[in-house]
Design a protein around this motif. Structure first.
Motif, short mmCIF file in Angstrom:
data_model
loop_
_atom_site.label_atom_id
_atom_site.label_comp_id
_atom_site.label_asym_id
_atom_site.label_seq_id
_atom_site.Cartn_x
_atom_site.Cartn_y
_atom_site.Cartn_z
N ALA A 34 51.01 37.28 36.97
CA ALA A 34 50.96 35.84 37.45
C ALA A 34 49.69 35.24 36.53
CB ALA A 34 50.87 35.41 38.84
N LEU A 35 48.48 36.10 36.92
CA LEU A 35 47.19 35.61 36.34
C LEU A 35 47.40 35.66 34.88
CD1 LEU A 35 44.33 37.49 38.27
CD2 LEU A 35 44.73 35.05 38.11
N ALA A 36 47.77 36.69 34.19
CA ALA A 36 48.18 36.78 32.89
C ALA A 36 48.93 35.49 32.07
CB ALA A 36 48.86 38.02 32.22
N MET A 37 50.03 35.25 33.01
CA MET A 37 50.82 34.05 32.56
C MET A 37 49.98 32.66 32.43
SD MET A 37 54.19 32.81 34.67
CE MET A 37 55.54 33.05 33.85
N VAL A 38 49.07 32.38 33.47
CA VAL A 38 48.53 31.18 33.88
C VAL A 38 47.27 31.14 32.67
CG1 VAL A 38 46.78 29.79 35.35
CG2 VAL A 38 48.89 30.93 36.12
N ILE A 39 46.72 32.27 32.51
CA ILE A 39 45.50 32.20 31.74
C ILE A 39 46.15 32.09 30.04
CG2 ILE A 39 43.58 33.65 30.68
CD1 ILE A 39 43.24 34.71 33.47
N VAL A 99 35.31 34.57 24.55
CA VAL A 99 35.52 35.30 25.94
C VAL A 99 34.40 36.41 25.74
CG1 VAL A 99 37.01 37.26 26.98
CG2 VAL A 99 37.92 35.08 26.11
N LEU A 100 33.98 36.96 24.52
CA LEU A 100 32.93 37.88 24.42
C LEU A 100 31.48 37.22 25.11
CD1 LEU A 100 33.42 39.72 21.22
CD2 LEU A 100 33.50 40.57 23.44
N LEU A 101 31.20 36.14 24.57
CA LEU A 101 30.09 34.99 24.94
C LEU A 101 30.08 35.16 26.56
CD1 LEU A 101 29.76 32.54 21.91
CD2 LEU A 101 28.12 34.49 22.71
N LEU A 102 31.21 34.83 27.20
CA LEU A 102 31.45 34.62 28.31
C LEU A 102 31.09 35.77 29.22
CD1 LEU A 102 33.10 32.96 30.95
CD2 LEU A 102 35.13 34.20 29.90
N PHE A 326 32.19 39.41 40.35
CA PHE A 326 31.49 40.29 39.19
C PHE A 326 31.47 41.62 39.64
CE2 PHE A 326 30.83 36.07 38.01
CZ PHE A 326 30.95 35.96 36.33
N THR A 327 30.89 41.88 40.91
CA THR A 327 30.56 43.17 41.41
C THR A 327 31.61 43.96 41.74
OG1 THR A 327 30.25 42.13 43.49
CG2 THR A 327 28.04 42.74 42.29
N SER A 328 32.84 43.29 42.32
CA SER A 328 34.08 44.08 42.30
C SER A 328 34.89 44.31 41.26
CB SER A 328 35.00 43.18 43.44
OG SER A 328 35.36 41.99 42.77
N GLY A 329 34.38 43.86 39.99
CA GLY A 329 35.45 44.26 38.92
C GLY A 329 36.36 43.02 38.51
N GLY A 330 36.64 42.16 39.47
CA GLY A 330 37.61 41.29 39.31
C GLY A 330 37.45 40.27 38.10
N ALA A 331 36.39 40.15 37.78
CA ALA A 331 35.89 39.28 36.72
C ALA A 331 36.14 40.03 35.24
CB ALA A 331 34.36 38.96 36.73
N ASP A 332 35.94 41.29 35.42
CA ASP A 332 36.44 42.12 34.21
C ASP A 332 38.09 41.89 33.91
OD1 ASP A 332 33.97 42.85 33.99
OD2 ASP A 332 34.18 44.92 35.22
N PHE A 333 38.73 41.96 34.91
CA PHE A 333 40.18 41.81 34.62
C PHE A 333 40.54 40.55 34.05
CE2 PHE A 333 44.51 40.56 36.37
CZ PHE A 333 45.15 41.60 35.62
N ILE A 334 39.76 39.66 34.63
CA ILE A 334 40.14 38.14 33.97
C ILE A 334 39.65 38.04 32.46
CG2 ILE A 334 39.40 35.78 34.29
CD1 ILE A 334 39.19 36.32 37.23
N PHE A 335 38.66 38.65 32.31
CA PHE A 335 37.95 38.68 31.00
C PHE A 335 39.05 39.38 29.99
CE2 PHE A 335 33.73 38.80 32.72
CZ PHE A 335 33.49 37.43 32.82
N VAL A 340 42.98 39.73 25.43
CA VAL A 340 44.25 40.12 24.87
C VAL A 340 45.25 38.94 24.73
CG1 VAL A 340 46.50 41.24 25.68
CG2 VAL A 340 44.17 42.26 26.32
N THR A 341 44.95 37.58 25.22
CA THR A 341 45.73 36.72 25.13
C THR A 341 45.67 36.21 23.94
OG1 THR A 341 45.52 36.04 27.47
CG2 THR A 341 45.92 34.03 26.03
#
Lengths: 478, 130
Positions: A34-39, A99-102, A326-335, A340-341
């Motif tokens: 779902a996240l992949a779809m929305v982003i 994204v890299l700058l992000l 950021f500490t839980s790694g959730g942000a990495d998944f979004i990045f 990939v998008t």
């Protein structure tokens, strides 16, 4: 992503709408999918807006308005597909770098963005407006300023944002929400173009747009040749995108302006088919979409409307912005998804270009008629009201009249976008400073913007005088 | 003309009782911008007159006028005749006016209507009167 291409390339349907429409479907999927779809949709729709902007001079999304200038001029020369391939690669590249700058500078950038108060935003918008006006007006900057003032005034119709008082609605409550910007844009660029095309059509067989062909190597060479413009635009897009409320449209115009200023004696001129004018806005708008995630992920403050909707969806998926993300790694998944998008954007975009280019091969009469129908329905789709359709029609006629008077249309749109923000930030700033306008010159950021304005003014005066001298010299030669 | 319009009607904007005393209010900017537009438009018109340029003949293409009228009628008819009928009429008459054969006009109009119907009305659930 195909959905994003489709919605983005349909005039009247914005990237915000694409994301809003896809979210109910995303709830049927696993969280990751779902996240992949929305982003994915949020990035794709921004690029797709360039497709009708290039082929038909009708921007699919507000962020694509700058693409109607050089992109459409080049499309008229039979380089439509070439322009869009360049757009696509720069969009994907801009998005990747964004994204890299992000990833690298998210926390520090977000902190910088939070230093912006009302007056800083006021100056940012003033600089953005004047930069856009000076770029899109060519030699006649006074006509550009006139158009921007006109756009600013149109944007004041409706309720005053601070006191809720009605302005210029004459008791007609449908106008309380103001003149919608999207129908105005469709009318100015789409309907006026239809009327002009009909008037200039000697044959009703062709659209006047030869789509040309893809040439990957030529496009890559062109990107390599415009690397400084590309990097500069990504930088502009990232900075503007990270400011809450600024958005991809301001980023695109800002990058276009910076690129024009940085190019000495551009041939052909900006607005008349310069490739840098294609590279700059498209690289910046996707970078801005990525950068809008900076304040969103760090502080939960969305950078633009698209990010605001996605942020709302995040909360449904139990993703809370802040340090923990950021500490839980959730942000990495979004990045990772966002990165990939950008890669998948390339095949999805090519598909969109190929499908849309078939549309332009139809006889001109059919294309023009279809454009009017899509413009009418697209304008109506914004708020399901006929007022927007009349606004679109009115702006179409206005666009035709202004173009006959050689008054540029782009500054009018810029005035409509930035005008209300300029007014709101100025008044908020004055309220906060207890009516002291001197407070608008106190911070370092304020002074930096004022200096930029001063430099722009000096350059504008020099350019005006040098143009006049050149004109006089030409006249004496004759 | 627009400058005069905005300037004159900006005087009708009323101040609000909830307005902060440091807020210049909702009408100061329309007034300033109205004046600017009036001055800018006026000086531009005067400059054109002084330039004594050879006046361009205002050629109005009859086909463009027809499409303009058809579009206005189409928008007027939409709430009364509904999307399908008004779009069919507009599309067919416009294409005929632009020199497309009657058969192609009818087929193309049908394709446009079906496309718009599925994209906007079915996929995005936008309700036009039908």
């Amino acid at each position: 992503m195909v959905f994003g291409v489709f919605v983005g390339s349909t005039p009247g349907l914005t990237a915000t709408m694409a994301v809003a429409l896809i979210i109910p479907f995303s709830f049927q999927l696993e969280k990751e999918a779902a996240l992949a779809m929305v982003i994915g949709v949020s990035f794709t729709a921004i690029f797709a807006g360039d497709i009708p902007a290039t082929f038909l001079r009708i921007p699919g999304t507000p962020a694509s308005a700058a693409a109607t200038l050089d992109g459409h001029e080049l499309a008229k020369q039979g380089k439509g597909k070439e322009v869009l391939l360049l757009n696509l690669l720069c969009s994907a590249g801009g998005g990747m770098l964004g994204v890299l700058l992000l990833v690298l500078i998210a926390p520090s950038m977000a902190k910088f963005a939070l230093k912006f108060g009302s007056f800083e935003y006021f100056w940012l918008c003033v600089v953005g407006l004047l930069l856009g006006v000076s770029v899109s007006s060519g030699k006649r900057i006074e006509l550009g300023i006139l158009a921007a003032v006109m756009g600013f005034l149109f944007a004041l119709v409706g309720k005053d944002p601070l006191t809720n008082q009605d302005r210029f609605i004459f008791g007609y409550t449908d106008l309380s929400n103001g003149l919608s910007f999207i129908p105005a844009m469709i009318g100015l660029f789409g309907i006026s173009e239809v009327l002009r095309s009909v008037a200039s059509a000697n044959d009703s067989k062709k659209t006047g747009i030869s789509t040309g062909s893809f040439n990957l190597f030529k496009t890559i060479r062109r990107i390599v040749g415009n690397i400084p413009t590309f990097l500069q635009s990504v930088g502009t897009g990232t900075v503007v995108g990270a400011l809450p409320g600024a958005g991809a449209d301001i980023a695109a115009w800002g990058a276009y302006g910076v690129s024009e200023k940085a190019t000495r004696s551009a041939v052909p001129e900006f607005g008349k088919g310069n490739w840098k004018g294609v590279v700059a806005p498209t690289s910046a708008n996707n970078a801005a979409v990525a950068a809008a995630w900076i304040p969103a992920l760090v502080f939960g403050v969305p950078g633009d409307a698209v990010t605001a909707i996605v942020l709302g969806a995040f909360l449904v998926y139990d993703i809370t912005p802040g340090d923990e993300l950021f500490t839980s790694g959730g942000a990495d998944f979004i990045f990772a998804i966002a990165f990939v998008t950008q890669l998948i954007l390339i095949p999805a975009g090519i598909l969109g270009i190929l499908l849309f280019s078939q549309f332009t091969k139809l006889p001109k009469a059919i294309v023009l008629t279809a454009v009017v129908v899509f413009s009418v329905v697209g304008a109506y789709a914004m708020h399901n009201t006929m007022v927007d359709v009349w606004v679109m029609f009115g702006f179409g006629v206005l666009g035709l009249i202004l173009e006959r008077q050689r008054i540029p249309l782009a500054p009018l749109i810029l005035g409509m976008i930035l005008g209300p923000k300029i007014e709101e930030f100025l008044r908020r700033g004055l309220i906060a400073s207890r009516g002291d306008f001197g407070a608008a010159f106190e911070s370092g950021i304020d002074l930096a913007f004022v200096s930029v304005l001063g430099v722009m003014l000096i350059f504008a005066v020099i350019r005006r005088f040098s143009n006049r001298r050149t004109d006089n010299e030409k006249r004496t030669e004759y | 003309m627009l400058g005069v319009f905005f300037l004159v009607f900006s005087f009708d904007i009323t101040e609000s009782f909830i307005q902060d005393k440091h807020d210049p209010g909702p009408r100061y900017l329309p007034m300033i911008l109205g004046c600017l537009l009036l001055l800018g438009g006026g000086s531009s018109a005067i400059a054109k007159l002084l330039a004594k340029r050879k006046r361009q003949s205002l050629r109005i293409d009859p086909k463009a006028v027809m499409i303009f009228v058809f579009t206005a009628l189409y928008i007027l008819a939409l709430p009364f005749l509904g999307f399908h009928i008004s779009t069919a009429m507009f599309a067919i008459f416009s294409m005929l006016c632009l020199g497309v054969s009657p058969r192609t006009s009818i087929i193309s109009a049908a394709v446009v209507i079906i496309s718009v119907h599925y994209i906007f009305l079915v996929l995005f659930s936008i309700s036009f009167s039908s």
